[in-house]
Design a protein around this motif. Structure first.
Motif, mmCIF file in Angstrom:
data_model
loop_
_atom_site.group_PDB
_atom_site.id
_atom_site.type_symbol
_atom_site.label_atom_id
_atom_site.label_comp_id
_atom_site.label_asym_id
_atom_site.label_seq_id
_atom_site.Cartn_x
_atom_site.Cartn_y
_atom_site.Cartn_z
ATOM 1 N N VAL A 270 0.845 -1.191 0.000
ATOM 2 C CA VAL A 270 0.000 0.000 0.000
ATOM 3 C C VAL A 270 0.883 1.245 0.000
ATOM 4 O O VAL A 270 1.823 1.336 0.802
ATOM 5 N N PRO A 271 0.633 2.218 -0.872
ATOM 6 C CA PRO A 271 1.479 3.422 -0.931
ATOM 7 C C PRO A 271 1.311 4.288 0.312
ATOM 8 O O PRO A 271 0.200 4.627 0.707
ATOM 9 N N CYS A 272 2.426 4.616 0.953
ATOM 10 C CA CYS A 272 2.442 5.415 2.182
ATOM 11 C C CYS A 272 3.541 6.476 2.074
ATOM 12 O O CYS A 272 4.465 6.354 1.269
ATOM 13 N N PRO A 273 3.492 7.510 2.906
ATOM 14 C CA PRO A 273 4.631 8.421 2.998
ATOM 15 C C PRO A 273 5.875 7.681 3.489
ATOM 16 O O PRO A 273 5.771 6.666 4.197
ATOM 17 N N ARG A 274 7.044 8.171 3.137
ATOM 18 C CA ARG A 274 8.288 7.606 3.679
ATOM 19 C C ARG A 274 8.253 7.709 5.199
ATOM 20 O O ARG A 274 7.842 8.732 5.752
ATOM 21 N N HIS A 275 8.711 6.643 5.885
ATOM 22 C CA HIS A 275 8.542 6.609 7.334
ATOM 23 C C HIS A 275 9.501 5.605 7.950
ATOM 24 O O HIS A 275 10.004 4.714 7.271
ATOM 25 N N ARG A 276 9.715 5.721 9.247
ATOM 26 C CA ARG A 276 10.318 4.674 10.069
ATOM 27 C C ARG A 276 10.236 5.086 11.532
ATOM 28 O O ARG A 276 10.056 6.260 11.859
ATOM 29 N N ILE A 277 10.351 4.089 12.410
ATOM 30 C CA ILE A 277 10.407 4.344 13.838
ATOM 31 C C ILE A 277 11.760 4.991 14.169
ATOM 32 O O ILE A 277 12.800 4.534 13.681
ATOM 33 N N VAL A 278 11.737 6.050 14.979
ATOM 34 C CA VAL A 278 12.968 6.734 15.383
ATOM 35 C C VAL A 278 13.125 6.616 16.901
ATOM 36 O O VAL A 278 12.138 6.542 17.637
ATOM 37 N N THR A 279 14.381 6.614 17.344
ATOM 38 C CA THR A 279 14.660 6.321 18.754
ATOM 39 C C THR A 279 15.020 7.551 19.572
ATOM 40 O O THR A 279 14.857 7.551 20.792
ATOM 41 N N ASP A 280 15.533 8.606 18.921
ATOM 42 C CA ASP A 280 15.922 9.812 19.656
ATOM 43 C C ASP A 280 16.061 10.960 18.663
ATOM 44 O O ASP A 280 15.809 10.801 17.458
ATOM 45 N N VAL A 281 16.481 12.119 19.166
ATOM 46 C CA VAL A 281 16.580 13.316 18.335
ATOM 47 C C VAL A 281 17.596 13.124 17.207
ATOM 48 O O VAL A 281 17.366 13.542 16.063
ATOM 49 N N ASP B 142 13.067 21.272 17.627
ATOM 50 C CA ASP B 142 11.663 20.955 17.903
ATOM 51 C C ASP B 142 11.418 19.466 18.113
ATOM 52 O O ASP B 142 10.292 19.064 18.428
ATOM 53 N N ALA B 143 12.448 18.645 17.931
ATOM 54 C CA ALA B 143 12.240 17.193 17.825
ATOM 55 C C ALA B 143 12.217 16.468 19.164
ATOM 56 O O ALA B 143 11.891 15.275 19.201
ATOM 57 N N ALA B 144 12.520 17.132 20.255
ATOM 58 C CA ALA B 144 12.628 16.433 21.536
ATOM 59 C C ALA B 144 11.274 16.134 22.171
ATOM 60 O O ALA B 144 11.111 15.112 22.851
ATOM 61 N N GLU B 145 10.293 16.999 21.964
ATOM 62 C CA GLU B 145 9.018 16.900 22.672
ATOM 63 C C GLU B 145 8.329 15.544 22.520
ATOM 64 O O GLU B 145 7.862 14.972 23.527
ATOM 65 N N PRO B 146 8.204 14.957 21.326
ATOM 66 C CA PRO B 146 7.472 13.684 21.203
ATOM 67 C C PRO B 146 8.051 12.552 22.041
ATOM 68 O O PRO B 146 7.310 11.656 22.465
ATOM 69 N N PHE B 147 9.349 12.579 22.310
ATOM 70 C CA PHE B 147 9.974 11.476 23.040
ATOM 71 C C PHE B 147 9.665 11.531 24.542
ATOM 72 O O PHE B 147 9.867 10.556 25.253
ATOM 73 N N ARG B 148 9.147 12.660 25.018
ATOM 74 C CA ARG B 148 8.843 12.791 26.449
ATOM 75 C C ARG B 148 7.647 11.950 26.860
ATOM 76 O O ARG B 148 7.429 11.712 28.051
ATOM 77 N N ALA B 149 6.837 11.493 25.882
ATOM 78 C CA ALA B 149 5.672 10.663 26.205
ATOM 79 C C ALA B 149 6.081 9.252 26.618
ATOM 80 O O ALA B 149 5.278 8.514 27.194
ATOM 81 N N GLY B 150 7.326 8.857 26.328
ATOM 82 C CA GLY B 150 7.810 7.551 26.744
ATOM 83 C C GLY B 150 7.301 6.393 25.908
ATOM 84 O O GLY B 150 7.372 5.241 26.352
ATOM 85 N N VAL B 151 6.786 6.661 24.723
ATOM 86 C CA VAL B 151 6.323 5.605 23.821
ATOM 87 C C VAL B 151 7.072 5.744 22.499
ATOM 88 O O VAL B 151 7.637 6.802 22.205
ATOM 89 N N PRO B 152 7.111 4.673 21.682
ATOM 90 C CA PRO B 152 7.817 4.771 20.405
ATOM 91 C C PRO B 152 7.271 5.903 19.531
ATOM 92 O O PRO B 152 6.097 6.258 19.608
ATOM 93 N N VAL B 153 8.156 6.446 18.728
ATOM 94 C CA VAL B 153 7.825 7.590 17.878
ATOM 95 C C VAL B 153 8.032 7.203 16.419
ATOM 96 O O VAL B 153 9.061 6.613 16.054
ATOM 97 N N LEU B 154 7.043 7.521 15.600
ATOM 98 C CA LEU B 154 7.107 7.281 14.158
ATOM 99 C C LEU B 154 7.434 8.589 13.455
ATOM 100 O O LEU B 154 6.775 9.609 13.693
ATOM 101 N N ALA B 155 8.440 8.567 12.602
ATOM 102 C CA ALA B 155 8.773 9.721 11.768
ATOM 103 C C ALA B 155 8.230 9.493 10.363
ATOM 104 O O ALA B 155 8.322 8.387 9.825
ATOM 105 N N GLU B 156 7.655 10.550 9.795
ATOM 106 C CA GLU B 156 7.132 10.492 8.429
ATOM 107 C C GLU B 156 7.571 11.726 7.667
ATOM 108 O O GLU B 156 7.725 12.814 8.251
ATOM 109 N N GLU B 157 7.731 11.552 6.371
ATOM 110 C CA GLU B 157 8.035 12.705 5.544
ATOM 111 C C GLU B 157 6.855 13.675 5.537
ATOM 112 O O GLU B 157 5.702 13.283 5.697
ATOM 113 N N LYS B 158 7.147 14.961 5.373
ATOM 114 C CA LYS B 158 6.096 15.960 5.188
ATOM 115 C C LYS B 158 5.674 15.905 3.727
ATOM 116 O O LYS B 158 6.419 16.277 2.832
#
Length: 386
Positions: A115-126, A170-186
């Motif tokens: 299925v076509p999706c935006p470029r993405h992957r799970i990221v671990t830190d800033v 600006d990239a630090a805030e999502p990691f404060r939730a303590g759950v995995p973070v998904l990065a996607e292209e704009k």
């Protein structure tokens, strides 16, 4: 004659409107709600107040229900597996619903089935976000690859849990939730679309016309059905894609596939929702069978209803809370101005920016239909006063 009991987990407006769709069929509803004041708890006769995150509460609630379904996707996956092990039909089941609960799982599955999706992957830190952003740069291009989109894999909705990241700072805030973070292209998109489909346990499926969904501050504001000016080939592609996703994931009930339409004529999958969805509210008045009625039919494995539109154009406009809590007093003006207007309120306290209802308008002239919907929504909110 015995009619089945549908157990609905979640007491929001989706449960309220799904219950309404079951009334003409004599379907009984049992509701698990957080509070007696929740939208659906105000109108359903059989209400259990409890925490959906507690397995014992879920098991007690499920007794006497013929099937369990949801108005949100937050019930822990392992609890749903336990209910199935108890012999209780859960629709959609946990193997399907996890793809709407966890964005990382969703992306991995959609990749696997092509299925076509935006470029993405799970990221671990800033630093990993910076690497992901740079990966998207064309060879030899300058810059750092920002902006990118960051999402917590679980728990986000209506713009919550989603960050538009313009720089590394600006990239630090999502990691404060303590759950995995998904990065996607704009994604550089023309507009957002939605393809809504419904699938039953025995595999019957129907598709509603593809709609345009207009967002304001990450919240759905207006939905136009069908999407204006969409090429027939692209509309069919979107409907077929949604039907294929529903089949591949084993969805039972309503599935909303939120899409980006790109400048080069492609569609990319943004999000999935396995329940009635804001982009399908227009069907209450604009389709032969609403998304809510078809969701009820699907979870009970009844034949699905006709999804075709009743009018050339239907527009849904969300009513958001503003500074004027007495919306009822606005009915006189709205109904007198537009006798065809359909108002759907959710019984919620009015708070600024909160979805408290929606309106539907329909007709043959899109500009007129749009104007009527936006005027009514604005007048109910108090941003339009004449």
């Amino acid at each position: 004659m015995t009619f089945p009991v549908v157990g609905m987990v979640g007491g929001g407006q989706l449960a309220r409107m799904t219950h309404e769709a079951g009334i003409p069929l004599g379907i009984k509803f049992k509701l698990l709600s957080d509070t007696p004041q929740d939208s659906a708890a105000q109108v359903v006769g059989d209400v259990v107040i409890g925490d959906y995150r507690d397995l014992d509460t879920l098991r007690d609630f499920a007794r006497g229900c013929d099937v369990i379904t949801f108005d949100h996707e937050q019930v822990p996956t392992e609890h749903l597996r336990a209910l199935e092990a108890d012999g209780i039909p859960v629709r959609p089941g946990p193997d399907a619903l996890v793809h709407a609960q966890d964005k990382g799982v969703m992306r991995a599955k959609l990749d696997a089935i092509g299925v076509p999706c935006p470029r993405h992957r799970i990221v671990t830190d800033v630093a990993d976000v910076a690497a992901f952003a740079a990966e998207g740069l064309p060879e030899g291009a300058g810059g750092d690859g920002f902006p990118v989109i960051l999402k917590t894999v679980r728990g986000g909705y209506d713009g919550k849990g989603v960050w538009f990241v313009r720089s590394l700072e600006d990239a630090a805030e999502p990691f404060r939730a303590g759950v995995p973070v998904l990065a996607e292209e704009k994604v550089d998109f023309v507009r957002e679309l939605a393809a809504n489909v419904v699938r039953s346990p025995h595999g019957q499926a129907v598709a509603y016309p593809v709609v345009e969904s207009q967002q304001v501050d990450g919240v759905c504001d207006t939905v136009i059905a069908p999407a204006p000016g969409i090429a027939e080939e692209l509309a069919l592609q979107a409907e077929e894609l949604a039907l294929r996703i529903a089949k591949e994931l084993g969805v039972v009930g309503h599935l909303a596939v939120e899409l980006f339409e790109t400048h080069d004529g492609r569609i990319l999958v943004n999000e999935l929702a396995m329940r009635p969805h804001n982009s399908g509210h227009w069907t209450q008045d604009g389709a032969i069978t609403s998304q809510f009625a078809n969701h009820v039919r699907a979870v009970l494995d009844l034949p699905l209803g006709d999804p075709r539109p009743r009018a050339k154009w239907t527009v849904m406009a969300n009513v958001l809370g503003g500074d004027y809590p007495d919306m009822y007093s606005a009915y006189l003006h709205c109904m007198a101005r537009d006798p065809q207007l359909k108002i759907h309120m959710y019984g919620k306290d009015v708070k600024p920016g909160r979805k408290v209802g929606h309106v539907n308008t329909y007709g043959d002239d899109l500009d007129d239909v749009l104007d009527r919907a936006r005027h009514a929504a604005g007048y109910l909110r108090g941003t339009i006063t004449e």
